[in-house]
Write a protein that holds these residues in place. Structure first.
Motif, short mmCIF file in Angstrom:
data_model
loop_
_atom_site.label_atom_id
_atom_site.label_comp_id
_atom_site.label_asym_id
_atom_site.label_seq_id
_atom_site.Cartn_x
_atom_site.Cartn_y
_atom_site.Cartn_z
N ASP A 59 0.80 -1.22 0.00
CA ASP A 59 0.00 0.00 0.00
C ASP A 59 0.84 1.28 0.00
O ASP A 59 0.29 2.37 -0.05
CB ASP A 59 -0.91 0.01 1.23
CG ASP A 59 -1.93 -1.11 1.20
OD1 ASP A 59 -2.34 -1.49 0.08
OD2 ASP A 59 -2.31 -1.61 2.27
N ALA A 60 2.16 1.14 0.08
CA ALA A 60 3.01 2.33 0.08
C ALA A 60 2.88 3.07 -1.25
O ALA A 60 2.77 2.45 -2.31
CB ALA A 60 4.47 1.92 0.30
N PHE B 281 7.84 6.14 0.70
CA PHE B 281 7.56 5.76 -0.68
C PHE B 281 8.24 4.44 -1.03
O PHE B 281 9.30 4.11 -0.50
CB PHE B 281 8.06 6.83 -1.65
CG PHE B 281 7.15 8.03 -1.76
CD1 PHE B 281 6.22 8.12 -2.79
CD2 PHE B 281 7.24 9.07 -0.85
CE1 PHE B 281 5.38 9.21 -2.90
CE2 PHE B 281 6.41 10.18 -0.95
CZ PHE B 281 5.48 10.24 -1.98
N ASP B 282 7.63 3.71 -1.92
CA ASP B 282 8.23 2.52 -2.52
C ASP B 282 8.78 2.95 -3.88
O ASP B 282 8.02 3.13 -4.83
CB ASP B 282 7.18 1.42 -2.67
CG ASP B 282 7.76 0.13 -3.22
OD1 ASP B 282 9.00 0.05 -3.38
OD2 ASP B 282 6.98 -0.81 -3.50
N ALA C 230 15.19 15.58 0.68
CA ALA C 230 14.28 14.74 -0.10
C ALA C 230 13.22 14.10 0.79
O ALA C 230 12.05 13.97 0.39
CB ALA C 230 15.07 13.66 -0.83
N GLN C 231 13.60 13.73 2.00
CA GLN C 231 12.62 13.15 2.93
C GLN C 231 11.57 14.19 3.33
O GLN C 231 10.37 13.87 3.43
CB GLN C 231 13.33 12.62 4.18
CG GLN C 231 12.38 11.94 5.16
CD GLN C 231 13.08 11.39 6.39
OE1 GLN C 231 14.32 11.35 6.44
NE2 GLN C 231 12.32 10.97 7.39
N ALA C 232 12.01 15.43 3.55
CA ALA C 232 11.06 16.49 3.90
C ALA C 232 10.07 16.72 2.77
O ALA C 232 8.85 16.79 2.99
CB ALA C 232 11.82 17.78 4.22
N LEU C 233 10.57 16.82 1.54
CA LEU C 233 9.70 17.02 0.39
C LEU C 233 8.78 15.82 0.18
O LEU C 233 7.58 15.97 -0.07
CB LEU C 233 10.54 17.25 -0.86
CG LEU C 233 11.20 18.63 -0.96
CD1 LEU C 233 12.44 18.58 -1.85
CD2 LEU C 233 10.21 19.66 -1.47
N GLY C 234 9.34 14.62 0.29
CA GLY C 234 8.54 13.40 0.12
C GLY C 234 7.44 13.29 1.15
O GLY C 234 6.31 12.91 0.85
N THR C 235 7.78 13.63 2.40
CA THR C 235 6.77 13.58 3.47
C THR C 235 5.66 14.59 3.22
O THR C 235 4.47 14.30 3.40
CB THR C 235 7.43 13.86 4.83
OG1 THR C 235 8.47 12.90 5.06
CG2 THR C 235 6.41 13.77 5.96
N ALA C 236 6.04 15.80 2.79
CA ALA C 236 5.04 16.83 2.51
C ALA C 236 4.12 16.41 1.36
O ALA C 236 2.90 16.60 1.44
CB ALA C 236 5.73 18.15 2.18
#
Length: 441
Positions: free
Chosen positions: A4-5, A27-28, A415-421
């Motif tokens: 489900d990711a 993310f996957d 990248a983690q900050a952007l991905g999380t947002a």
């Protein structure tokens, strides 16, 4: 990773800084591509999905085993060296196009070609700050031209210049990001997701010690706090986080690592084991896998410096706190380069500040990245820490290739900050669901 990711691909992936951050954001990542053959050993060593080496201009989007429109995110940082050639070409005219058929071809167009093919719910495109002020041959602002092309594909687009230091990375690195979505969601305002800020005084520039002895034993009230709000585990990304902490510094990032010396005597030119535990909160985090307290006997990767001649070593020793951090400030007779052209050609990193932008030029020399307390340039591991690559992210390639890969990367933490947002604000996957994904991994 749970089925489900949210699913993503990484174009122009390099060593995988963007992939690392997106994975940490829940993310996957299914697939990556880069034109540099030397990036593949690094990417394959640190990621468990397919990465191909090839010219994206001649590469067709692969079958990802997804239904049309089911890909959640296309991400990447296409080089865009010739801004003047950016034009209003139609994306659907790019099928099968190569540099032999159109000399004006720009790699960002292939990014959009992949977006047009997969119709992802969102995209994230990174580029250099200079794009903000660039115009094409017709006098049009390049950012506006590219944004218009993105909107023609059905995406709501936000463009934002971000400094990685504002998101916990111990480095000033300004990069431009295009965030788009086609599902009617509101793109995240990344100003509202910043976790760090400029320090207010000298005390806030000091190393941020983790006094509690590690995450498993930490007493939140015993930590040295910089605000009256409840201490949060680092990193923690949420919209409007409240009080932000001072920037992480070079000292926060690397001063727990064992010394190395270009002389080859004592200390050695490289170190393969830690000699002490982590000290700062950032060091606890970056050592965090399998655990920051389980450091004895663990391998320390890529902590090796290059050799230097005696003249450079003497100049390196001269620079530092109490004198100057750049060679341009010392007397003219000691200048190795013209000070009116190269005032910062030799630069010692200030331990009380985030580093200057880590660049791929490190593979040629380290003069702009002199260690803050040792007479040498930084190691690959230290450069990787300044780029927020975790310590278990190994670069199994020659040192020159490793420096180049580190310098070209998107900082993993940014990248983690952007991905999380994007995951929370655009895709609507909340924190509880992300925690479940990590538990299933």
């Amino acid at each position: 990773m749970s089925e489900d990711a949210p699913k993503a691909i990484d174009l122009f992936c390099g060593a995988g800084g963007l992939s690392q951050g997106l994975t940490d954001a829940g993310f996957d990542v299914l697939w990556g591509i880069d034109s540099e053959e030397n990036t593949k050993p690094t990417y394959d060593h640190n990621h468990d999905h397919e990465m191909v080496v090839g010219d994206i201009r001649e590469t067709e989007p692969p079958d990802l085993g997804l239904e049309e429109g089911d890909l959640d995110l296309v991400a990447g940082g296409p080089p865009c060296p010739t801004f003047s050639l950016v034009g209003r070409s139609k994306i659907n005219s790019l099928e099968g196009q190569s540099t032999t058929t159109d000399e004006r071809h720009q790699l960002y167009e292939d990014f959009l070609r992949f977006v047009d093919h997969y119709q992802p719910k969102a995209f994230l495109m990174e580029n250099v700050k200079g794009m903000l002020s660039a115009q094409n041959d017709d006098g049009e602002d390049v950012v506006d031209v590219i944004s218009a092309q993105m909107e023609e594909l059905g995406y709501e687009v936000t463009v934002k210049l971000l400094d990685s230091a504002d998101f916990g990375v111990p480095q000033h690195r300004e990069r431009l990001f295009f965030i788009g979505n086609r599902i009617g969601a509101e793109n995240p305002d990344m100003d509202q997701w910043k976790t760090h800020r400029e320090p207010k005084n000298e005390e806030e520039k000091q190393i941020k010690f983790n006094d509690a002895g590690g995450p498993e034993e930490e007493d939140q009230e015993s930590l040295q706090a910089f605000s009256d709000t409840e201490e949060k585990e680092f990193p923690h990304f949420e919209e409007s986080p409240g009080q932000r902490e001072p920037w992480n510094t070079v000292a926060d990032a690397i001063l727990d690592l064992p010394p190395v010396s270009p002389s080859g005597d004592t200390p050695p030119t490289h170190a393969e084991e830690y000699t002490m535990g982590p000290v700062s909160k950032y060091q606890y985090w970056i050592r965090g896998r399998p655990g920051p307290d389980d450091w004895e006997g663990r391998t320390l990767y890529n902590h090796e410096c290059r050799g230097h001649n005696m003249r450079d070593l003497t100049l390196y020793k001269l620079l530092g706190e109490g004198t100057s951090y750049i060679i341009g400030d010392i007397p003219e007779e000691h200048q190795p380069y013209r000070s009116d052209i190269f005032p910062d050609k030799l630069k010692k990193q200030n331990p009380k500040e985030p580093s200057t932008t880590v660049v791929a030029h490190l593979y040629k020399d380290g003069h702009m990245f002199i260690h803050p307390t040792e007479a040498r340039s930084i190691t690959v591991r230290e450069a990787a820490r300044l780029q927020s690559f975790p310590d278990d992210f190994e670069f199994p390639v020659a040192r020159t290739h490793a420096f180049k890969q580190v310098g070209n990367a998107v900082p993993a933490l940014l990248a983690q900050a952007l991905g999380t947002a994007v995951r929370k604000k655009v895709l609507g996957v909340e924190e509880e669901e992300s925690a479940t994904l990590e538990a299933d991994d």
